[in-house]
Design a protein around this motif. Structure first.
Motif, PDB file in Angstrom:
ATOM      1  N   GLY A 266       0.815  -1.210   0.000  1.00 38.34           N
ATOM      2  CA  GLY A 266       0.000   0.000   0.000  1.00 38.34           C
ATOM      3  C   GLY A 266       0.849   1.262   0.000  1.00 38.34           C
ATOM      4  O   GLY A 266       2.050   1.234  -0.281  1.00 38.34           O
ATOM      5  N   ARG A 268       0.925   3.588   2.764  1.00 33.86           N
ATOM      6  CA  ARG A 268       1.358   4.019   4.106  1.00 33.86           C
ATOM      7  C   ARG A 268       1.918   2.787   4.822  1.00 33.86           C
ATOM      8  O   ARG A 268       1.185   1.915   5.257  1.00 33.86           O
ATOM      9  CB  ARG A 268       0.175   4.631   4.879  1.00 33.86           C
ATOM     10  CG  ARG A 268      -0.471   5.798   4.122  1.00 33.86           C
ATOM     11  CD  ARG A 268      -1.650   6.382   4.873  1.00 33.86           C
ATOM     12  NE  ARG A 268      -1.231   7.041   6.116  1.00 33.86           N
ATOM     13  CZ  ARG A 268      -0.722   8.275   6.175  1.00 33.86           C
ATOM     14  NH1 ARG A 268      -0.570   8.987   5.065  1.00 33.86           N
ATOM     15  NH2 ARG A 268      -0.395   8.812   7.338  1.00 33.86           N
ATOM     16  N   HIS A 331      -2.651   5.424  10.367  1.00 29.12           N
ATOM     17  CA  HIS A 331      -3.516   4.741   9.397  1.00 29.12           C
ATOM     18  C   HIS A 331      -2.693   3.855   8.442  1.00 29.12           C
ATOM     19  O   HIS A 331      -2.731   4.000   7.224  1.00 29.12           O
ATOM     20  CB  HIS A 331      -4.349   5.748   8.600  1.00 29.12           C
ATOM     21  CG  HIS A 331      -5.153   6.670   9.476  1.00 29.12           C
ATOM     22  ND1 HIS A 331      -6.228   6.230  10.219  1.00 29.12           N
ATOM     23  CD2 HIS A 331      -5.014   7.997   9.748  1.00 29.12           C
ATOM     24  CE1 HIS A 331      -6.743   7.252  10.905  1.00 29.12           C
ATOM     25  NE2 HIS A 331      -6.016   8.332  10.638  1.00 29.12           N
ATOM     26  N   ASP A 333      -1.564   0.995   6.145  1.00 29.24           N
ATOM     27  CA  ASP A 333      -2.237   0.010   5.296  1.00 29.24           C
ATOM     28  C   ASP A 333      -1.338  -1.157   4.900  1.00 29.24           C
ATOM     29  O   ASP A 333      -1.802  -2.112   4.272  1.00 29.24           O
ATOM     30  CB  ASP A 333      -2.826   0.673   4.046  1.00 29.24           C
ATOM     31  CG  ASP A 333      -1.780   1.329   3.144  1.00 29.24           C
ATOM     32  OD1 ASP A 333      -0.604   0.918   3.167  1.00 29.24           O
ATOM     33  OD2 ASP A 333      -2.154   2.270   2.409  1.00 29.24           O
ATOM     34  N   SER A 334      -0.032  -1.081   5.261  1.00 28.72           N
ATOM     35  CA  SER A 334       0.887  -2.192   4.959  1.00 28.72           C
ATOM     36  C   SER A 334       1.945  -2.285   6.045  1.00 28.72           C
ATOM     37  O   SER A 334       2.516  -1.270   6.454  1.00 28.72           O
ATOM     38  CB  SER A 334       1.586  -1.979   3.608  1.00 28.72           C
ATOM     39  OG  SER A 334       0.662  -1.841   2.553  1.00 28.72           O
ATOM     40  N   LEU A 358      -2.803  -2.438  11.930  1.00 28.82           N
ATOM     41  CA  LEU A 358      -3.250  -2.273  10.548  1.00 28.82           C
ATOM     42  C   LEU A 358      -4.676  -1.731  10.470  1.00 28.82           C
ATOM     43  O   LEU A 358      -5.547  -2.071  11.286  1.00 28.82           O
ATOM     44  CB  LEU A 358      -3.197  -3.613   9.819  1.00 28.82           C
ATOM     45  CG  LEU A 358      -1.856  -4.038   9.229  1.00 28.82           C
ATOM     46  CD1 LEU A 358      -1.902  -5.501   8.819  1.00 28.82           C
ATOM     47  CD2 LEU A 358      -1.485  -3.159   8.021  1.00 28.82           C
ATOM     48  N   GLU A 359      -4.919  -0.904   9.459  1.00 23.97           N
ATOM     49  CA  GLU A 359      -6.269  -0.491   9.129  1.00 23.97           C
ATOM     50  C   GLU A 359      -7.039  -1.693   8.572  1.00 23.97           C
ATOM     51  O   GLU A 359      -6.435  -2.606   7.989  1.00 23.97           O
ATOM     52  CB  GLU A 359      -6.219   0.616   8.071  1.00 23.97           C
ATOM     53  CG  GLU A 359      -5.673   1.937   8.569  1.00 23.97           C
ATOM     54  CD  GLU A 359      -6.672   2.680   9.441  1.00 23.97           C
ATOM     55  OE1 GLU A 359      -7.694   3.159   8.907  1.00 23.97           O
ATOM     56  OE2 GLU A 359      -6.420   2.767  10.665  1.00 23.97           O
ATOM     57  N   GLY A 362      -5.928  -3.664   5.519  1.00 26.34           N
ATOM     58  CA  GLY A 362      -4.475  -3.556   5.435  1.00 26.34           C
ATOM     59  C   GLY A 362      -3.818  -4.915   5.383  1.00 26.34           C
ATOM     60  O   GLY A 362      -4.409  -5.936   5.773  1.00 26.34           O
ATOM     61  N   ARG A 363      -2.570  -4.942   4.909  1.00 25.73           N
ATOM     62  CA  ARG A 363      -1.907  -6.214   4.665  1.00 25.73           C
ATOM     63  C   ARG A 363      -0.552  -6.327   5.380  1.00 25.73           C
ATOM     64  O   ARG A 363       0.193  -5.352   5.464  1.00 25.73           O
ATOM     65  CB  ARG A 363      -1.701  -6.417   3.164  1.00 25.73           C
ATOM     66  CG  ARG A 363      -3.002  -6.648   2.416  1.00 25.73           C
ATOM     67  CD  ARG A 363      -2.835  -6.579   0.926  1.00 25.73           C
ATOM     68  NE  ARG A 363      -4.084  -6.946   0.231  1.00 25.73           N
ATOM     69  CZ  ARG A 363      -4.254  -6.830  -1.072  1.00 25.73           C
ATOM     70  NH1 ARG A 363      -3.282  -6.378  -1.839  1.00 25.73           N
ATOM     71  NH2 ARG A 363      -5.415  -7.171  -1.628  1.00 25.73           N
ATOM     72  N   GLU A 464      -4.108 -10.481   5.217  1.00 28.17           N
ATOM     73  CA  GLU A 464      -4.920  -9.261   5.217  1.00 28.17           C
ATOM     74  C   GLU A 464      -5.779  -9.208   6.480  1.00 28.17           C
ATOM     75  O   GLU A 464      -6.316 -10.224   6.930  1.00 28.17           O
ATOM     76  CB  GLU A 464      -5.802  -9.239   3.978  1.00 28.17           C
ATOM     77  CG  GLU A 464      -6.637  -7.972   3.822  1.00 28.17           C
ATOM     78  CD  GLU A 464      -7.414  -7.996   2.527  1.00 28.17           C
ATOM     79  OE1 GLU A 464      -6.993  -7.334   1.569  1.00 28.17           O
ATOM     80  OE2 GLU A 464      -8.462  -8.705   2.462  1.00 28.17           O
ATOM     81  N   GLU A 467     -11.980  -6.549   6.350  1.00 29.62           N
ATOM     82  CA  GLU A 467     -12.711  -5.288   6.469  1.00 29.62           C
ATOM     83  C   GLU A 467     -13.706  -5.373   7.660  1.00 29.62           C
ATOM     84  O   GLU A 467     -14.322  -6.404   7.867  1.00 29.62           O
ATOM     85  CB  GLU A 467     -13.496  -5.005   5.180  1.00 29.62           C
ATOM     86  CG  GLU A 467     -12.605  -4.769   3.977  1.00 29.62           C
ATOM     87  CD  GLU A 467     -12.015  -3.368   3.931  1.00 29.62           C
ATOM     88  OE1 GLU A 467     -12.371  -2.564   4.838  1.00 29.62           O
ATOM     89  OE2 GLU A 467     -11.226  -3.088   3.008  1.00 29.62           O
TER      90      GLU A 467
END
Length: 467
Positions: A266, A268, A331, A333-334, A358-359, A362-363, A464, A467
């Motif tokens: 990602g 961020r 925030h 995302d990775s 992680l968000e 996110g991974r 991951e 969500e």
């Protein structure tokens, strides 16, 4: 900041009293550590008397160290560095060639955060005694050769005025006993990527009848030291650091690893266990990069390398600890975790913490050593708690809450080298020449994807947070 002034002394009865007086006159908080290298001209006796009388009157802490035998300047400096308690350490010769009034100028780049190391240059235009052209020529030739090897642009490698943050000296393993100290320390701080500044200093060189000790043979030894410490010696005894430095040169291999993960990366990014930045350097195009480690030496290295980039943050993060709240506000995302999880005793807790940082969506991009039966001497000396089996890693990721996107073996041919060096030969670290050959053959190893066999030296995982 407190200054530690380390003064190596050998047969300087005519100058040592005056230089000590000049050092004490400098109005800076400091300690003075004098290391006598088994002098035979009365210097040793003078220092004992001087310590007894001056230590009571001076506001500065004074210590006299007496070497049991003549071991050389380098050995005397090591003894002094070991005893130093100041945040900044300065080397002061005892022969009156260098003026202690220069201290404020020398430490300024460190105090204002520009430098980790400062060299006082005799060739940058300040007043100096005109003396001995051949010595000047020799100094410039040695500096040129040193610069050629280190890729620095120093004007005076052999200067007697060198200033260090104490942490720099704590991280470097010094060996030279005599005048090889100058090229050795220069080579090693260059390898460690420390920020080096030069400032102009005055210089009052002396002649041989005044006690100058450098001879032509020392110049030849300096050439040997330049070559030895640049090409045939390690900066530190830390095997992990040595391995990171060797891996840094495997450009094809590092690019290969990163290319496997790049499609999942990602904008961020939090990198856990960045080390000396072997993977961090591939992240320059991200919107935010937080490069972390737990080792102060690596954090300094990362700050010096990436600190000038506004979108890079450098932080101390123990991912198995509890101080994670500040990172949630970014925030993320990775999360990149390459060759780190195996070093963490509580790996399951670390994975859960990564999940929490992680968000949603996110991974985690994870790279770990695989095959339990491969565990051997290399793993032990690198500080590995374990190697992972494929299904074991999958279960740990899922138990932490992750959804595993893919999980596959990587670097199948590397099993041969690891088994030979770790299980049969019992080595502490991978030989440099083997790694260089491996790097050259890297493009051929990429073809392993055509035959996805169920084994490999490492495991690649992308997981991951749902969500």
């Amino acid at each position: 900041m407190k200054l530690s002034v380390v003064i190596p002394v050998y047969n300087e009865i005519h100058t040592v009293g005056e230089i000590l007086s000049k050092v004490l006159q400098v109005d800076l908080p400091k300690e003075v550590i004098v290391v006598d290298d088994c002098s035979t001209d009365g210097t040793r006796e003078f220092l004992k008397q001087w310590e007894a009388s001056e230590a009571k009157r001076s506001k500065d802490q004074i210590r006299i160290l007496l070497q049991p035998e003549n071991r050389g300047k380098g050995a005397a400096l090591r003894a002094g560095f070991k005893e130093a308690t100041g945040e900044i350490v300065i080397v002061q010769d005892a022969d009156l060639e260098y003026d202690p009034k220069e201290y404020p100028r020398l430490i300024e780049p460190i105090l204002d955060g520009r430098a980790d190391v400062v060299y006082g240059s005799r060739f940058l235009g300040t007043p100096r005694r005109v003396l001995m052209f051949r010595h000047t020529l020799g100094n410039k030739l040695l500096t040129f050769l040193s610069n050629l090897c280190t890729d620095l642009n120093l004007t005076d490698m052999e200067t007697g005025y060198k200033v260090f943050k104490k942490e720099v000296l704590d991280h470097i393993h010094l060996k030279s006993n005599r005048f090889g100290f100058e090229p050795e320390i220069t080579a090693k701080i260059a390898k460690m990527n420390y920020r080096i500044y030069e400032v102009p200093i005055s210089y009052s060189g002396r002649d041989y009848w005044e006690g100058k000790k450098i001879r032509w043979i020392d110049g030849l030894k300096a050439v040997f030291s330049i070559l030895r410490y640049n090409f045939f010696d390690s900066v530190t005894e830390d095997i992990v650091y040595q391995t990171l430095q060797r891996m840094k040169k495997l450009h094809r291999y590092n690019r290969w690893i990163f290319s496997e993960f790049q499609p999942f990366l990602g904008r961020r990014v939090l990198e856990i266990g960045s080390g000396i930045g072997n993977i961090t350097k591939f992240l320059l195009d991200r919107d935010l990069v937080i490069a972390t480690d737990v080792d102060p030496m690596y954090l300094t290295f990362l700050k010096n390398t990436f600190g000038q980039y506004k979108k890079f943050l450098i932080g101390n993060l123990d991912i198995s600890g509890s101080e994670l709240e500040p990172y949630r506000s970014y925030h993320i995302d990775s999360v990149i975790c390459f060759n780190v999880l195996e070093h963490i005793a509580e790996d399951e807790k670390a994975l859960k913490n990564i999940f929490d940082i992680l968000e949603p969506g996110g991974r985690l991009l994870l790279f770990v050593p695989s095959q339990r039966w491969l565990y051997g001497s290399l793993d032990r000396h690198l500080g590995h708690h374990r190697r992972y089996d494929r299904e074991e890693l999958r279960k740990k990721l899922e138990d932490a809450g992750f959804r595993v996107i893919f999980l596959k073996y990587f670097n199948r041919i590397g099993i041969l080298g690891w088994y030979l060096n770790s299980r049969i030969l019992g080595r502490k670290k991978l030989p440099s020449f083997q790694l260089k050959i491996y790097n050259l053959l890297g493009p051929f190893f990429k073809m392993e994807g055509l035959l996805p066999l169920p084994f490999g030296t490492s495991l690649l995982a992308v997981a991951e947070r749902p969500e």
